[in-house]
Design a protein around this motif. Structure first.
Motif, PDB file in Angstrom:
ATOM      1  N   GLU A 145      36.345 -48.940  36.073  1.00 44.17           N
ATOM      2  CA  GLU A 145      37.040 -49.080  37.348  1.00 44.17           C
ATOM      3  C   GLU A 145      37.377 -47.744  37.998  1.00 44.17           C
ATOM      4  O   GLU A 145      37.696 -47.686  39.179  1.00 44.17           O
ATOM      5  CB  GLU A 145      38.330 -49.879  37.149  1.00 44.17           C
ATOM      6  N   ALA A 146      37.315 -46.653  37.223  1.00 44.09           N
ATOM      7  CA  ALA A 146      37.704 -45.335  37.745  1.00 44.09           C
ATOM      8  C   ALA A 146      36.600 -44.734  38.610  1.00 44.09           C
ATOM      9  O   ALA A 146      35.423 -45.115  38.509  1.00 44.09           O
ATOM     10  CB  ALA A 146      38.031 -44.396  36.587  1.00 44.09           C
ATOM     11  N   ASP A 147      36.979 -43.805  39.446  1.00 39.80           N
ATOM     12  CA  ASP A 147      35.994 -43.076  40.252  1.00 39.80           C
ATOM     13  C   ASP A 147      35.226 -42.076  39.377  1.00 39.80           C
ATOM     14  O   ASP A 147      34.039 -41.822  39.613  1.00 39.80           O
ATOM     15  CB  ASP A 147      36.704 -42.325  41.385  1.00 39.80           C
ATOM     16  N   VAL A 148      35.927 -41.504  38.423  1.00 40.89           N
ATOM     17  CA  VAL A 148      35.309 -40.552  37.490  1.00 40.89           C
ATOM     18  C   VAL A 148      35.831 -40.853  36.095  1.00 40.89           C
ATOM     19  O   VAL A 148      37.024 -41.117  35.919  1.00 40.89           O
ATOM     20  CB  VAL A 148      35.646 -39.083  37.864  1.00 40.89           C
ATOM     21  N   HIS A 149      34.935 -40.816  35.101  1.00 40.34           N
ATOM     22  CA  HIS A 149      35.351 -41.027  33.719  1.00 40.34           C
ATOM     23  C   HIS A 149      35.106 -39.760  32.906  1.00 40.34           C
ATOM     24  O   HIS A 149      34.007 -39.196  32.926  1.00 40.34           O
ATOM     25  CB  HIS A 149      34.569 -42.182  33.091  1.00 40.34           C
ATOM     26  N   LEU A 150      36.138 -39.314  32.183  1.00 38.58           N
ATOM     27  CA  LEU A 150      36.014 -38.173  31.282  1.00 38.58           C
ATOM     28  C   LEU A 150      36.050 -38.701  29.851  1.00 38.58           C
ATOM     29  O   LEU A 150      37.029 -39.325  29.426  1.00 38.58           O
ATOM     30  CB  LEU A 150      37.154 -37.174  31.521  1.00 38.58           C
ATOM     31  N   ASP A 151      34.981 -38.452  29.131  1.00 40.54           N
ATOM     32  CA  ASP A 151      34.796 -38.999  27.781  1.00 40.54           C
ATOM     33  C   ASP A 151      35.462 -38.099  26.743  1.00 40.54           C
ATOM     34  O   ASP A 151      35.059 -36.952  26.549  1.00 40.54           O
ATOM     35  CB  ASP A 151      33.295 -39.113  27.503  1.00 40.54           C
ATOM     36  N   VAL A 152      36.491 -38.615  26.067  1.00 42.74           N
ATOM     37  CA  VAL A 152      37.181 -37.849  25.022  1.00 42.74           C
ATOM     38  C   VAL A 152      37.034 -38.551  23.667  1.00 42.74           C
ATOM     39  O   VAL A 152      37.889 -38.427  22.792  1.00 42.74           O
ATOM     40  CB  VAL A 152      38.675 -37.643  25.357  1.00 42.74           C
ATOM     41  N   SER A 153      35.950 -39.254  23.484  1.00 48.18           N
ATOM     42  CA  SER A 153      35.748 -39.997  22.235  1.00 48.18           C
ATOM     43  C   SER A 153      35.608 -39.044  21.051  1.00 48.18           C
ATOM     44  O   SER A 153      35.113 -37.919  21.184  1.00 48.18           O
ATOM     45  CB  SER A 153      34.496 -40.872  22.343  1.00 48.18           C
ATOM     46  N   VAL A 154      36.070 -39.499  19.898  1.00 52.08           N
ATOM     47  CA  VAL A 154      35.952 -38.730  18.659  1.00 52.08           C
ATOM     48  C   VAL A 154      35.306 -39.618  17.605  1.00 52.08           C
ATOM     49  O   VAL A 154      35.419 -40.844  17.647  1.00 52.08           O
ATOM     50  CB  VAL A 154      37.335 -38.235  18.171  1.00 52.08           C
ATOM     51  N   GLU A 155      34.631 -38.994  16.662  1.00 50.19           N
ATOM     52  CA  GLU A 155      33.955 -39.757  15.611  1.00 50.19           C
ATOM     53  C   GLU A 155      34.954 -40.392  14.658  1.00 50.19           C
ATOM     54  O   GLU A 155      34.770 -41.511  14.185  1.00 50.19           O
ATOM     55  CB  GLU A 155      32.993 -38.849  14.838  1.00 50.19           C
ATOM     56  N   VAL A 156      36.019 -39.670  14.351  1.00 48.69           N
ATOM     57  CA  VAL A 156      37.002 -40.166  13.397  1.00 48.69           C
ATOM     58  C   VAL A 156      38.345 -39.518  13.680  1.00 48.69           C
ATOM     59  O   VAL A 156      38.411 -38.376  14.143  1.00 48.69           O
ATOM     60  CB  VAL A 156      36.555 -39.859  11.941  1.00 48.69           C
ATOM     61  N   GLU A 157      39.416 -40.268  13.461  1.00 44.99           N
ATOM     62  CA  GLU A 157      40.742 -39.692  13.551  1.00 44.99           C
ATOM     63  C   GLU A 157      41.006 -38.855  12.295  1.00 44.99           C
ATOM     64  O   GLU A 157      40.459 -39.130  11.222  1.00 44.99           O
ATOM     65  CB  GLU A 157      41.811 -40.793  13.662  1.00 44.99           C
ATOM     66  N   ALA A 158      41.852 -37.864  12.421  1.00 45.15           N
ATOM     67  CA  ALA A 158      42.195 -37.051  11.254  1.00 45.15           C
ATOM     68  C   ALA A 158      43.069 -37.827  10.278  1.00 45.15           C
ATOM     69  O   ALA A 158      43.139 -37.492   9.094  1.00 45.15           O
ATOM     70  CB  ALA A 158      42.908 -35.769  11.689  1.00 45.15           C
ATOM     71  N   THR A 170      44.270 -34.857  20.401  1.00 41.63           N
ATOM     72  CA  THR A 170      43.893 -33.444  20.535  1.00 41.63           C
ATOM     73  C   THR A 170      42.787 -33.283  21.569  1.00 41.63           C
ATOM     74  O   THR A 170      42.826 -32.381  22.415  1.00 41.63           O
ATOM     75  CB  THR A 170      43.440 -32.875  19.180  1.00 41.63           C
ATOM     76  N   ALA A 171      41.798 -34.170  21.516  1.00 42.35           N
ATOM     77  CA  ALA A 171      40.691 -34.107  22.482  1.00 42.35           C
ATOM     78  C   ALA A 171      41.186 -34.361  23.903  1.00 42.35           C
ATOM     79  O   ALA A 171      40.780 -33.674  24.847  1.00 42.35           O
ATOM     80  CB  ALA A 171      39.616 -35.128  22.105  1.00 42.35           C
ATOM     81  N   SER A 172      42.086 -35.325  24.066  1.00 44.05           N
ATOM     82  CA  SER A 172      42.621 -35.622  25.402  1.00 44.05           C
ATOM     83  C   SER A 172      43.425 -34.441  25.939  1.00 44.05           C
ATOM     84  O   SER A 172      43.330 -34.088  27.118  1.00 44.05           O
ATOM     85  CB  SER A 172      43.514 -36.871  25.335  1.00 44.05           C
TER      86      SER A 172
END
Length: 335
Positions: A145-158, A170-172
């Motif tokens: 739904e957003a105009d722009v998407h910034l991907d902050v996905s991580v493979e695994v949480e610490a 941390t990524a966000s």
């Protein structure tokens, strides 16, 4: 009541605790390296939306994402991009009135499905707000739904349970810092601009305090002519109490400097006739000086670099207009 075994003090050794801490740092460092590769055209588009806006950046998010959104808002505001945080739960109970149609919304939700945030999307769209979503799921409702998407996905949480937001927050946070710095550079934001929004504390003192704010001026500037005797120079130094005196030529320009340290070294090496020896023969020629328009921190840097404790302030024609020593900088809490 008996404590749950999971809550009892564990028998972890120091090495195990250190290993756990290092593992977290390494996992989060890997998450940031991966994030850097995803700072791409979408990131540039988000920056363009904010730069084109005549309003502010409204940061919002729930839970841990909300805490990160608060910090991003604070960083943006202090680096030249007006921003503030709105709690999505409170927004639906009146705080939406703080948001104008000129504002850009920066919405954080790692899942992209936070009910409190999604509830606000129709309002933002009706009002005409541009929406930048920061999520870990490109196919989530918020991202779509957003105009722009910034991907902050991580493979695994610490978190070893892969439950507590750690790597993802941390990524966000890093993505928010990246936005703030990119916008700062695009706007040509300077140290002086930064100082205006940080007038208090050590940052304000470092960035706002100039030499004119701390120097001794006028009659308080110690100075004698080249023809003055060492005795006369010592009287001037004692009267002005800065541990030094400027030595000037017939035109009033700085010829040299004489300090109490110079005196001590000379008394160790020779016998001086204080009443008949001219200060011009003993002074240090071409001493370090500073301009009154420079920052006080530059005086501190000069003193530290050259291992000196005082400076004469000169004008364009090298006439002494001020003097300061390390104690003046200490009193001003510059050092």
């Amino acid at each position: 009541m008996t404590a749950s075994p999971a809550l009892r003090p564990s028998a972890f050794t120091d090495a195990e605790l250190i290993g756990s801490g290092r593992r977290v740092a390494e996992i989060e460092a890997q998450a940031l390296q991966s994030l850097a590769r995803r700072v791409d055209g979408s990131f540039a588009a988000a920056c363009r939306l904010i730069l084109a806006s005549h309003g502010r950046v409204v940061c919002t998010g729930m839970g841990k994402s909300g805490h990160v959104a608060r910090k991003i808002a604070a960083t943006l505001a202090s680096t030249g991009t007006p921003a503030f945080y709105v709690h999505p739960g409170e927004a639906g109970h009146g705080d939406l009135g703080m948001i104008t149609d000129k504002d850009v919304v920066l919405a954080l939700s790692y899942s992209g499905e936070s009910d409190e945030v999604l509830m606000l999307l129709p309002v933002f769209k009706r009002q005409g707000n541009a929406i930048v979503a920061v999520t870990g799921r490109a196919q989530s409702t918020l991202a779509r739904e957003a105009d722009v998407h910034l991907d902050v996905s991580v493979e695994v949480e610490a978190c070893p349970l892969d439950l507590a937001p750690t790597s993802s927050t941390t990524a966000s946070l890093a993505m928010g810092d990246a936005l703030a710095v990119a916008l700062l550079e695009a706007r040509g934001f300077t140290a002086d601009d930064f100082a205006r929004s940080h007038p208090a504390g050590s940052l304000g003192r470092r960035l706002l305090l100039h030499i004119t704010d701390v120097m001794h001026a006028g009659e308080d500037v110690p100075q004698v002519s080249e023809e003055a005797t060492v005795s006369e120079a010592l009287v001037e130094m004692s009267r002005k109490r800065l541990g030094m005196t400027a030595v000037v030529d017939a035109q009033g320009r700085l010829s040299g400097l004489f300090t109490d340290g110079d005196l001590r070294r000379m008394l160790d090496d020779t016998v001086l006739d204080l009443r008949n020896t001219r200060i011009g023969t003993l002074m240090t020629r071409n001493p370090k000086t500073i301009d009154a328009r420079q920052l006080a921190t530059e005086a501190a840097r000069l003193m530290e670099t050259h291992k000196i404790s005082g400076l004469i302030v000169v004008d364009e024609e090298r006439r002494p207009v001020g003097a300061l020593n390390i104690h003046d900088l200490l009193r001003a809490r510059v050092v």
